[in-house]
Design a protein around this motif. Structure first.
Motif, PDB file in Angstrom:
ATOM      1  N   PHE A 104       0.850  -1.134   0.201  1.00  0.00           N
ATOM      2  CA  PHE A 104       0.018   0.063   0.037  1.00  0.00           C
ATOM      3  C   PHE A 104       0.806   1.281  -0.045  1.00  0.00           C
ATOM      4  O   PHE A 104       0.621   2.190  -0.836  1.00  0.00           O
ATOM      5  N   GLU A 105       1.878   1.086   0.924  1.00  0.00           N
ATOM      6  CA  GLU A 105       2.844   2.525   0.822  1.00  0.00           C
ATOM      7  C   GLU A 105       3.586   2.674  -0.677  1.00  0.00           C
ATOM      8  O   GLU A 105       3.493   3.736  -1.304  1.00  0.00           O
ATOM      9  N   GLY A 106       3.841   1.556  -1.309  1.00  0.00           N
ATOM     10  CA  GLY A 106       4.185   1.690  -2.661  1.00  0.00           C
ATOM     11  C   GLY A 106       3.189   2.034  -3.653  1.00  0.00           C
ATOM     12  O   GLY A 106       3.410   2.972  -4.381  1.00  0.00           O
ATOM     13  N   PHE A 107       1.925   1.612  -3.415  1.00  0.00           N
ATOM     14  CA  PHE A 107       1.076   2.098  -4.183  1.00  0.00           C
ATOM     15  C   PHE A 107       0.615   3.870  -4.118  1.00  0.00           C
ATOM     16  O   PHE A 107       0.321   4.497  -5.131  1.00  0.00           O
ATOM     17  N   LEU A 108       0.664   4.331  -2.867  1.00  0.00           N
ATOM     18  CA  LEU A 108       0.362   5.732  -2.469  1.00  0.00           C
ATOM     19  C   LEU A 108       1.777   6.207  -3.321  1.00  0.00           C
ATOM     20  O   LEU A 108       1.468   7.705  -3.721  1.00  0.00           O
ATOM     21  N   ALA A 109       3.018   5.964  -3.046  1.00  0.00           N
ATOM     22  CA  ALA A 109       4.006   6.417  -3.642  1.00  0.00           C
ATOM     23  C   ALA A 109       4.021   6.577  -5.124  1.00  0.00           C
ATOM     24  O   ALA A 109       4.057   7.737  -5.686  1.00  0.00           O
ATOM     25  N   GLU A 110       3.306   5.707  -5.862  1.00  0.00           N
ATOM     26  CA  GLU A 110       3.390   5.595  -7.245  1.00  0.00           C
ATOM     27  C   GLU A 110       2.124   6.876  -7.511  1.00  0.00           C
ATOM     28  O   GLU A 110       2.254   7.457  -8.723  1.00  0.00           O
ATOM     29  N   MET A 111       0.986   6.569  -6.951  1.00  0.00           N
ATOM     30  CA  MET A 111      -0.199   7.352  -7.097  1.00  0.00           C
ATOM     31  C   MET A 111       0.135   9.025  -6.907  1.00  0.00           C
ATOM     32  O   MET A 111      -0.101   9.801  -7.775  1.00  0.00           O
ATOM     33  N   SER A 112       1.113   9.363  -5.970  1.00  0.00           N
ATOM     34  CA  SER A 112       1.637  10.627  -5.745  1.00  0.00           C
ATOM     35  C   SER A 112       2.598  11.122  -7.035  1.00  0.00           C
ATOM     36  O   SER A 112       2.361  12.331  -7.491  1.00  0.00           O
ATOM     37  N   GLU A 113       3.264  10.330  -7.416  1.00  0.00           N
ATOM     38  CA  GLU A 113       4.085  10.546  -8.626  1.00  0.00           C
ATOM     39  C   GLU A 113       3.089  10.806  -9.878  1.00  0.00           C
ATOM     40  O   GLU A 113       3.450  11.579 -10.644  1.00  0.00           O
ATOM     41  N   ILE A 114       2.186   9.869 -10.216  1.00  0.00           N
ATOM     42  CA  ILE A 114       1.263  10.214 -11.068  1.00  0.00           C
ATOM     43  C   ILE A 114       0.508  11.615 -11.191  1.00  0.00           C
ATOM     44  O   ILE A 114       0.373  12.183 -11.997  1.00  0.00           O
ATOM     45  N   GLN A 115       0.051  11.783  -9.953  1.00  0.00           N
ATOM     46  CA  GLN A 115      -0.522  13.029  -9.612  1.00  0.00           C
ATOM     47  C   GLN A 115       0.243  14.251  -9.969  1.00  0.00           C
ATOM     48  O   GLN A 115       0.041  15.262 -10.410  1.00  0.00           O
ATOM     49  N   ASP A 116       1.758  14.160  -9.470  1.00  0.00           N
ATOM     50  CA  ASP A 116       2.516  15.305  -9.694  1.00  0.00           C
ATOM     51  C   ASP A 116       2.614  15.587 -11.223  1.00  0.00           C
ATOM     52  O   ASP A 116       2.630  16.641 -11.821  1.00  0.00           O
ATOM     53  N   GLU A 117       2.935  14.488 -12.046  1.00  0.00           N
ATOM     54  CA  GLU A 117       3.164  14.420 -13.371  1.00  0.00           C
ATOM     55  C   GLU A 117       1.862  15.034 -13.998  1.00  0.00           C
ATOM     56  O   GLU A 117       2.023  15.704 -14.910  1.00  0.00           O
ATOM     57  N   PHE A 118       0.767  14.514 -13.636  1.00  0.00           N
ATOM     58  CA  PHE A 118      -0.480  15.173 -14.265  1.00  0.00           C
ATOM     59  C   PHE A 118      -0.504  16.556 -14.088  1.00  0.00           C
ATOM     60  O   PHE A 118      -1.055  17.435 -14.855  1.00  0.00           O
ATOM     61  N   GLU A 119      -0.334  17.220 -12.697  1.00  0.00           N
ATOM     62  CA  GLU A 119      -0.289  18.655 -12.542  1.00  0.00           C
ATOM     63  C   GLU A 119       0.365  19.246 -13.390  1.00  0.00           C
ATOM     64  O   GLU A 119       0.464  20.462 -13.864  1.00  0.00           O
ATOM     65  N   ARG A 120       1.721  18.656 -13.455  1.00  0.00           N
ATOM     66  CA  ARG A 120       2.940  19.451 -14.180  1.00  0.00           C
ATOM     67  C   ARG A 120       2.337  19.434 -15.641  1.00  0.00           C
ATOM     68  O   ARG A 120       2.544  20.486 -16.202  1.00  0.00           O
ATOM     69  N   LEU A 121       1.880  18.425 -16.301  1.00  0.00           N
ATOM     70  CA  LEU A 121       1.477  18.571 -17.394  1.00  0.00           C
ATOM     71  C   LEU A 121       0.250  19.451 -17.811  1.00  0.00           C
ATOM     72  O   LEU A 121       0.165  20.052 -18.972  1.00  0.00           O
ATOM     73  N   TRP A 122      -0.550  19.686 -16.904  1.00  0.00           N
ATOM     74  CA  TRP A 122      -1.836  20.260 -16.863  1.00  0.00           C
ATOM     75  C   TRP A 122      -1.422  21.650 -16.809  1.00  0.00           C
ATOM     76  O   TRP A 122      -1.762  22.642 -17.838  1.00  0.00           O
ATOM     77  N   SER A 123      -0.628  22.030 -16.019  1.00  0.00           N
ATOM     78  CA  SER A 123       0.043  23.592 -16.082  1.00  0.00           C
ATOM     79  C   SER A 123       0.713  23.977 -17.096  1.00  0.00           C
ATOM     80  O   SER A 123       0.431  24.981 -17.565  1.00  0.00           O
ATOM     81  N   GLU A 124       1.320  22.971 -17.754  1.00  0.00           N
ATOM     82  CA  GLU A 124       2.075  23.267 -19.267  1.00  0.00           C
ATOM     83  C   GLU A 124       1.047  23.577 -20.239  1.00  0.00           C
ATOM     84  O   GLU A 124       1.287  24.268 -20.825  1.00  0.00           O
ATOM     85  N   SER A 125      -0.160  22.682 -20.167  1.00  0.00           N
ATOM     86  CA  SER A 125      -0.857  22.853 -21.191  1.00  0.00           C
ATOM     87  C   SER A 125      -1.820  24.095 -21.197  1.00  0.00           C
ATOM     88  O   SER A 125      -2.081  24.629 -22.103  1.00  0.00           O
TER      89      SER A 125
END
Length: 75
Positions: free
Chosen positions: A39-60
Motif C-alpha cells: 500500500f505504501e508503494g501504491f501511494l508513492a506511485e499515485m503521488s508521482e502520477i498526480q505530480d506528473e498530471f499537475e505538471r502536464l496540466w499547468s504546461e497545457s
C-alpha cells in the motif's frame, strides 16, 4: 500520515519495522497486516502520477493561453 476523503493512512514507523500500517475511517482503524508495504508503494506511485498530471496540466494551460494566464489582455 496521509489523509484523503475521510480516510487516513498511517505508515508503519521506521523505528519499528515489525509494526503495521493503519487505515482509519470514521474512527475505525484497519490494521494492514500483510499489505502495508504494498500500500505504501501504491501511494508513492499515485503521488508521482498526480505530480506528473499537475505538471502536464499547468504546461497545457500555459500553452493554450499563450502565457497570459492571470493577466489582462486587450482584444
Amino acid at each position: 500520515m496521509l489523509s484523503k476523503g475521510g480516510w487516513t493512512f498511517t505508515p508503519r514507523p521506521a523505528s519499528t519495522p515489525d509494526a503495521n500500517a493503519f487505515l482509519c475511517y470514521r474512527g475505525n482503524h484497519i490494521e494492514l497486516l500483510h499489505s502495508s508495504t504494498v500500500f505504501e508503494g501504491f501511494l508513492a506511485e499515485m503521488s508521482e502520477i498526480q505530480d506528473e498530471f499537475e505538471r502536464l496540466w499547468s504546461e497545457s494551460v500555459v500553452a493554450r493561453t499563450g502565457g497570459w494566464m492571470g493577466q489582462s489582455r486587450r482584444v
